[in-house]
Motif scaffolding. Structure first.
Motif, mmCIF file in Angstrom:
data_model
loop_
_atom_site.group_PDB
_atom_site.id
_atom_site.type_symbol
_atom_site.label_atom_id
_atom_site.label_comp_id
_atom_site.label_asym_id
_atom_site.label_seq_id
_atom_site.Cartn_x
_atom_site.Cartn_y
_atom_site.Cartn_z
ATOM 1 N N GLN A 85 44.305 36.675 -116.940
ATOM 2 C CA GLN A 85 43.314 37.289 -117.832
ATOM 3 C C GLN A 85 41.942 36.990 -117.214
ATOM 4 N N ILE A 86 41.082 38.020 -117.113
ATOM 5 C CA ILE A 86 39.787 37.830 -116.455
ATOM 6 C C ILE A 86 38.655 38.167 -117.411
ATOM 7 N N HIS A 87 37.773 37.182 -117.605
ATOM 8 C CA HIS A 87 36.597 37.328 -118.470
ATOM 9 C C HIS A 87 35.365 37.536 -117.610
ATOM 10 N N LYS A 88 34.473 38.423 -118.047
ATOM 11 C CA LYS A 88 33.161 38.599 -117.418
ATOM 12 C C LYS A 88 32.097 38.345 -118.476
ATOM 13 N N PHE A 89 31.120 37.505 -118.112
ATOM 14 C CA PHE A 89 29.991 37.170 -118.981
ATOM 15 C C PHE A 89 28.737 37.611 -118.235
ATOM 16 N N LEU A 90 28.121 38.714 -118.656
ATOM 17 C CA LEU A 90 27.008 39.286 -117.911
ATOM 18 C C LEU A 90 25.723 38.505 -118.162
ATOM 19 N N MET A 91 25.080 38.096 -117.063
ATOM 20 C CA MET A 91 23.831 37.347 -117.139
ATOM 21 C C MET A 91 22.627 38.242 -116.867
ATOM 22 N N ALA A 92 22.812 39.283 -116.039
ATOM 23 C CA ALA A 92 21.724 40.207 -115.699
ATOM 24 C C ALA A 92 22.324 41.537 -115.288
ATOM 25 N N GLY A 93 21.600 42.632 -115.535
ATOM 26 C CA GLY A 93 22.019 43.952 -115.086
ATOM 27 C C GLY A 93 22.873 44.697 -116.085
ATOM 28 N N GLN A 94 23.832 45.467 -115.566
ATOM 29 C CA GLN A 94 24.700 46.292 -116.419
ATOM 30 C C GLN A 94 25.991 46.593 -115.673
ATOM 31 N N ILE A 95 27.106 46.556 -116.394
ATOM 32 C CA ILE A 95 28.395 46.940 -115.834
ATOM 33 C C ILE A 95 28.991 48.005 -116.739
ATOM 34 N N ASP A 96 29.347 49.135 -116.152
ATOM 35 C CA ASP A 96 30.056 50.196 -116.878
ATOM 36 C C ASP A 96 31.508 50.153 -116.433
ATOM 37 N N SER A 97 32.429 50.323 -117.382
ATOM 38 C CA SER A 97 33.842 50.312 -117.022
ATOM 39 C C SER A 97 34.617 51.294 -117.893
ATOM 40 N N TYR A 98 35.779 51.680 -117.402
ATOM 41 C CA TYR A 98 36.663 52.546 -118.172
ATOM 42 C C TYR A 98 38.102 52.140 -117.893
ATOM 43 N N ASP A 99 38.938 52.291 -118.913
ATOM 44 C CA ASP A 99 40.353 51.975 -118.819
ATOM 45 C C ASP A 99 41.034 53.101 -118.041
ATOM 46 N N LEU A 100 41.831 52.757 -117.045
ATOM 47 C CA LEU A 100 42.445 53.767 -116.190
ATOM 48 C C LEU A 100 43.600 54.508 -116.848
ATOM 49 N N GLU A 101 44.225 53.953 -117.875
ATOM 50 C CA GLU A 101 45.393 54.595 -118.460
ATOM 51 C C GLU A 101 45.207 55.132 -119.878
ATOM 52 N N SER A 102 44.104 54.833 -120.524
ATOM 53 C CA SER A 102 43.953 55.255 -121.922
ATOM 54 C C SER A 102 43.548 56.726 -122.023
ATOM 55 N N ASP A 103 43.636 57.271 -123.215
ATOM 56 C CA ASP A 103 43.191 58.638 -123.479
ATOM 57 C C ASP A 103 41.681 58.717 -123.626
ATOM 58 N N ASP A 104 41.009 57.575 -123.702
ATOM 59 C CA ASP A 104 39.559 57.530 -123.860
ATOM 60 C C ASP A 104 38.893 58.019 -122.571
#
Length: 194
Positions: free
Chosen positions: A93-112
């Motif tokens: 399990q991998i956690h990301k805690f953003l300190m600066a900037g911006q990260i955009d992500s999308y789920d590769l398998e979902s209908d979203d």
């Protein structure tokens, strides 16, 4: 057996350094100092050196803070931005805690069909077996905490750097940093003489 790191503590450290200057390195220095205060037996108050990393097409700089068979903690980011594949880890399990900037992500398998945006001070978690596409915007830096069978992440973390980029020096430097962290851990687990 429990884990050494608490995701709530890591999240609080990320929140505390939001807004610190990147140009002078104060953001990273402050984050490492706060982590060393919270986990003095695990995190050195002065971190090792930066190492180039390319995994899943994501190119950036990584500073290793802690590594064991069950957990790792790093600072990762890019001054210019990068994008690629998160990897799929069935046992981590991998956690990301953003300190600066911006990260955009999308789920590769979902209908979203929309992306989610992570902003400074926020936290996201890639659960076991999930995979995401990522865009890490310029000037983005985060704490990354992996929990589980950490050794299973190493092929993904090294293959792109080694076989695609042929960047042997970054692999060598990563090995040196892993060895340094393991030596620190072994030295810390020895019984102290009286």
């Amino acid at each position: 057996m429990g884990y050494r790191f608490d995701s709530d503590v890591l999240h609080e450290v990320a929140r505390q350094v939001v807004g610190w200057p990147l140009e002078t390195g104060e953001l990273v220095t402050c984050a490492v100092e706060l982590l060393a205060e919270a986990y003095p037996d695990s995190i050195a108050p002065t971190a090792g050196r930066w190492v180039g990393s390319k995994a899943g097409g994501i190119l950036g700089k990584v500073r290793f803070l802690y590594f064991s068979p069950r957990e790792y903690l790093v600072i990762f980011g890019s001054p210019t931005g990068t994008q690629g594949f998160s990897g799929r880890y069935k046992r981590v399990q991998i956690h990301k805690f953003l300190m600066a900037g911006q990260i955009d992500s999308y789920d590769l398998e979902s209908d979203d069909l929309t992306a989610t945006t992570l902003r400074p001070g926020e936290h996201t978690c890639l659960e076991k077996g999930q995979a995401r596409g990522l865009t890490i915007h310029p000037g983005s830096w985060h704490l990354e905490y992996g929990r589980g069978a950490v050794a299973t992440t190493l092929p993904f973390a090294m293959v792109d750097t080694l076989l695609v980029s042929l960047e042997f020096e970054s692999v060598r430097r990563s090995g040196v940093e892993f060895a340094r962290l393991i030596r620190r851990q072994v030295a810390g687990s020895r019984p102290r003489s009286r």
